[in-house]
Scaffold this motif. Sequence first.
Motif, PDB file in Angstrom:
ATOM      1  N   LEU A 168       0.830  -1.211   0.000  1.00 36.48           N
ATOM      2  CA  LEU A 168       0.000   0.000   0.000  1.00 36.48           C
ATOM      3  C   LEU A 168       0.860   1.256   0.000  1.00 36.48           C
ATOM      4  CD1 LEU A 168      -2.724  -1.079   2.587  1.00 36.48           C
ATOM      5  CD2 LEU A 168      -3.044  -0.779   0.126  1.00 36.48           C
ATOM      6  N   SER A 169       1.963   1.212   0.737  1.00 38.12           N
ATOM      7  CA  SER A 169       2.884   2.335   0.767  1.00 38.12           C
ATOM      8  C   SER A 169       3.431   2.608  -0.637  1.00 38.12           C
ATOM      9  CB  SER A 169       4.031   2.051   1.742  1.00 38.12           C
ATOM     10  OG  SER A 169       4.954   3.107   1.766  1.00 38.12           O
ATOM     11  N   GLY A 170       3.729   1.546  -1.362  1.00 39.48           N
ATOM     12  CA  GLY A 170       4.200   1.700  -2.735  1.00 39.48           C
ATOM     13  C   GLY A 170       3.138   2.304  -3.633  1.00 39.48           C
ATOM     14  N   TYR A 171       1.895   1.867  -3.439  1.00 37.52           N
ATOM     15  CA  TYR A 171       0.799   2.400  -4.263  1.00 37.52           C
ATOM     16  C   TYR A 171       0.649   3.900  -4.047  1.00 37.52           C
ATOM     17  CZ  TYR A 171      -3.636   2.407  -6.777  1.00 37.52           C
ATOM     18  OH  TYR A 171      -4.636   2.655  -7.695  1.00 37.52           O
ATOM     19  N   THR A 172       0.686   4.349  -2.787  1.00 37.70           N
ATOM     20  CA  THR A 172       0.563   5.783  -2.518  1.00 37.70           C
ATOM     21  C   THR A 172       1.820   6.540  -2.957  1.00 37.70           C
ATOM     22  OG1 THR A 172       1.311   5.454  -0.234  1.00 37.70           O
ATOM     23  CG2 THR A 172      -1.049   5.459  -0.625  1.00 37.70           C
ATOM     24  N   LEU A 173       2.958   5.864  -2.921  1.00 38.16           N
ATOM     25  CA  LEU A 173       4.211   6.477  -3.362  1.00 38.16           C
ATOM     26  C   LEU A 173       4.219   6.740  -4.869  1.00 38.16           C
ATOM     27  CD1 LEU A 173       7.045   7.270  -2.215  1.00 38.16           C
ATOM     28  CD2 LEU A 173       7.799   4.973  -2.842  1.00 38.16           C
ATOM     29  N   SER A 174       3.378   6.017  -5.599  1.00 40.91           N
ATOM     30  CA  SER A 174       3.356   6.164  -7.059  1.00 40.91           C
ATOM     31  C   SER A 174       2.979   7.579  -7.496  1.00 40.91           C
ATOM     32  CB  SER A 174       2.394   5.151  -7.697  1.00 40.91           C
ATOM     33  OG  SER A 174       1.053   5.399  -7.303  1.00 40.91           O
ATOM     34  N   GLY A 175       2.261   8.314  -6.614  1.00 44.32           N
ATOM     35  CA  GLY A 175       1.893   9.686  -6.954  1.00 44.32           C
ATOM     36  C   GLY A 175       3.111  10.564  -7.157  1.00 44.32           C
ATOM     37  N   ILE A 176       4.024  10.596  -6.186  1.00 40.68           N
ATOM     38  CA  ILE A 176       5.210  11.439  -6.307  1.00 40.68           C
ATOM     39  C   ILE A 176       6.173  10.883  -7.347  1.00 40.68           C
ATOM     40  CG2 ILE A 176       6.531  10.327  -4.446  1.00 40.68           C
ATOM     41  CD1 ILE A 176       7.558  13.145  -3.725  1.00 40.68           C
ATOM     42  N   VAL A 177       6.202   9.569  -7.501  1.00 41.02           N
ATOM     43  CA  VAL A 177       7.053   8.974  -8.541  1.00 41.02           C
ATOM     44  C   VAL A 177       6.566   9.401  -9.931  1.00 41.02           C
ATOM     45  CG1 VAL A 177       7.773   6.803  -9.625  1.00 41.02           C
ATOM     46  CG2 VAL A 177       7.801   7.025  -7.132  1.00 41.02           C
ATOM     47  N   ALA A 178       5.246   9.442 -10.116  1.00 40.53           N
ATOM     48  CA  ALA A 178       4.690   9.892 -11.397  1.00 40.53           C
ATOM     49  C   ALA A 178       5.055  11.348 -11.664  1.00 40.53           C
ATOM     50  CB  ALA A 178       3.171   9.717 -11.405  1.00 40.53           C
ATOM     51  N   VAL A 179       5.001  12.175 -10.617  1.00 38.89           N
ATOM     52  CA  VAL A 179       5.394  13.577 -10.772  1.00 38.89           C
ATOM     53  C   VAL A 179       6.868  13.673 -11.151  1.00 38.89           C
ATOM     54  CG1 VAL A 179       5.680  15.790  -9.573  1.00 38.89           C
ATOM     55  CG2 VAL A 179       3.635  14.417  -9.181  1.00 38.89           C
ATOM     56  N   ALA A 180       7.701  12.860 -10.498  1.00 41.01           N
ATOM     57  CA  ALA A 180       9.132  12.865 -10.803  1.00 41.01           C
ATOM     58  C   ALA A 180       9.389  12.431 -12.251  1.00 41.01           C
ATOM     59  CB  ALA A 180       9.880  11.944  -9.839  1.00 41.01           C
ATOM     60  N   LEU A 181       8.671  11.408 -12.700  1.00 34.78           N
ATOM     61  CA  LEU A 181       8.840  10.930 -14.078  1.00 34.78           C
ATOM     62  C   LEU A 181       8.415  11.995 -15.082  1.00 34.78           C
ATOM     63  CD1 LEU A 181       7.543   7.255 -13.734  1.00 34.78           C
ATOM     64  CD2 LEU A 181       9.901   7.977 -14.174  1.00 34.78           C
ATOM     65  N   GLY A 182       7.448  12.829 -14.711  1.00 34.73           N
ATOM     66  CA  GLY A 182       6.957  13.856 -15.622  1.00 34.73           C
ATOM     67  C   GLY A 182       7.665  15.185 -15.493  1.00 34.73           C
ATOM     68  N   THR A 183       8.658  15.286 -14.606  1.00 35.98           N
ATOM     69  CA  THR A 183       9.391  16.536 -14.405  1.00 35.98           C
ATOM     70  C   THR A 183      10.691  16.513 -15.198  1.00 35.98           C
ATOM     71  OG1 THR A 183       8.486  16.783 -12.166  1.00 35.98           O
ATOM     72  CG2 THR A 183      10.454  18.068 -12.707  1.00 35.98           C
ATOM     73  N   THR A 184      10.847  17.466 -16.079  1.00 35.90           N
ATOM     74  CA  THR A 184      12.073  17.563 -16.875  1.00 35.90           C
ATOM     75  C   THR A 184      13.270  17.745 -15.954  1.00 35.90           C
ATOM     76  OG1 THR A 184      10.850  18.610 -18.672  1.00 35.90           O
ATOM     77  CG2 THR A 184      13.246  18.833 -18.713  1.00 35.90           C
ATOM     78  N   GLY A 185      14.285  16.939 -16.171  1.00 39.71           N
ATOM     79  CA  GLY A 185      15.478  17.014 -15.338  1.00 39.71           C
ATOM     80  C   GLY A 185      15.485  16.034 -14.193  1.00 39.71           C
ATOM     81  N   VAL A 186      14.353  15.365 -13.943  1.00 40.82           N
ATOM     82  CA  VAL A 186      14.301  14.346 -12.886  1.00 40.82           C
ATOM     83  C   VAL A 186      14.169  12.983 -13.549  1.00 40.82           C
ATOM     84  CG1 VAL A 186      13.170  13.579 -10.761  1.00 40.82           C
ATOM     85  CG2 VAL A 186      13.263  16.018 -11.298  1.00 40.82           C
ATOM     86  N   GLY A 187      12.940  12.588 -13.899  1.00 40.50           N
ATOM     87  CA  GLY A 187      12.734  11.353 -14.642  1.00 40.50           C
ATOM     88  C   GLY A 187      13.252  10.124 -13.938  1.00 40.50           C
TER      89      GLY A 187
END
Length: 242
Positions: free
Chosen positions: A97-116
């Motif tokens: 469950l922690s991983g599922y909720t963590l996917s939100g910030i991971v998705a933001v990181a993947l969509g941020t230029t320079g992070v990914g």
Amino acid sequence: MSSSSNFREAINQAKNQALVGPNVIANALPFVGGGLVLTAVGTYGGLFVRANNPGIFFPTFIAAFVLELILFFVAQNVAEKANNKVALPLLATYSLLSGYTLSGIVAVALGTTGVGIAGIGFAALGCGVTFIGARQIGSNLSESDGMALSKTIGLGLIALLVVMLVQVVFRMFGVYTPGWLEIGISGIGVFLFVGAAVVDFYILPRAYRDNQYLSAALSMYLTYINLFIFILRLLIAINSRD
């Protein structure tokens, strides 16, 4: 930030105590690793749902978050009683469950230029390097230094929790944290959880017996998950400046 309550409780248990669980960290490490693997699986699942069924992601995210909080307190209580057969599946579910909720910030990181994906890898590497350094430093702290650092980091985590709650309240009213302030908060969060990683190696053998390894594993797991989150937040904030 359920880690702050867990951290304060461990400090209280460790006061004026010699080692009560000299092997508790060694016993806990396989379960910390297993929890992190399950978290990665949960994160992948969250990203999959977000990409393929975006309409159901938010309600399932909220449900997972609420269940995660409940499981934390239940699993923590069971693990402290060394009822490991019951605690293990609870903690495994908590990690997913922690991983599922963590996917939100991971998705933001993947969509941020320079992070990914490179930034996510950097955050994970940072956690690994912290573990190596923290193990060497924390295991060799003196009694006075260990307790002083523990209290300092504990107070810092409480202050960080208050700041984050204020952020949430402001966002509810459409007020967002300026980029420079987000960088500062995220940087402080990284610093505090690096310190918490050091303190774990001092506190846990004094707070938990060897058979309470799942309690120790939960504490270490929370430290590294939160460190990972704050490294990602810092990278996102730095690369999102106007």
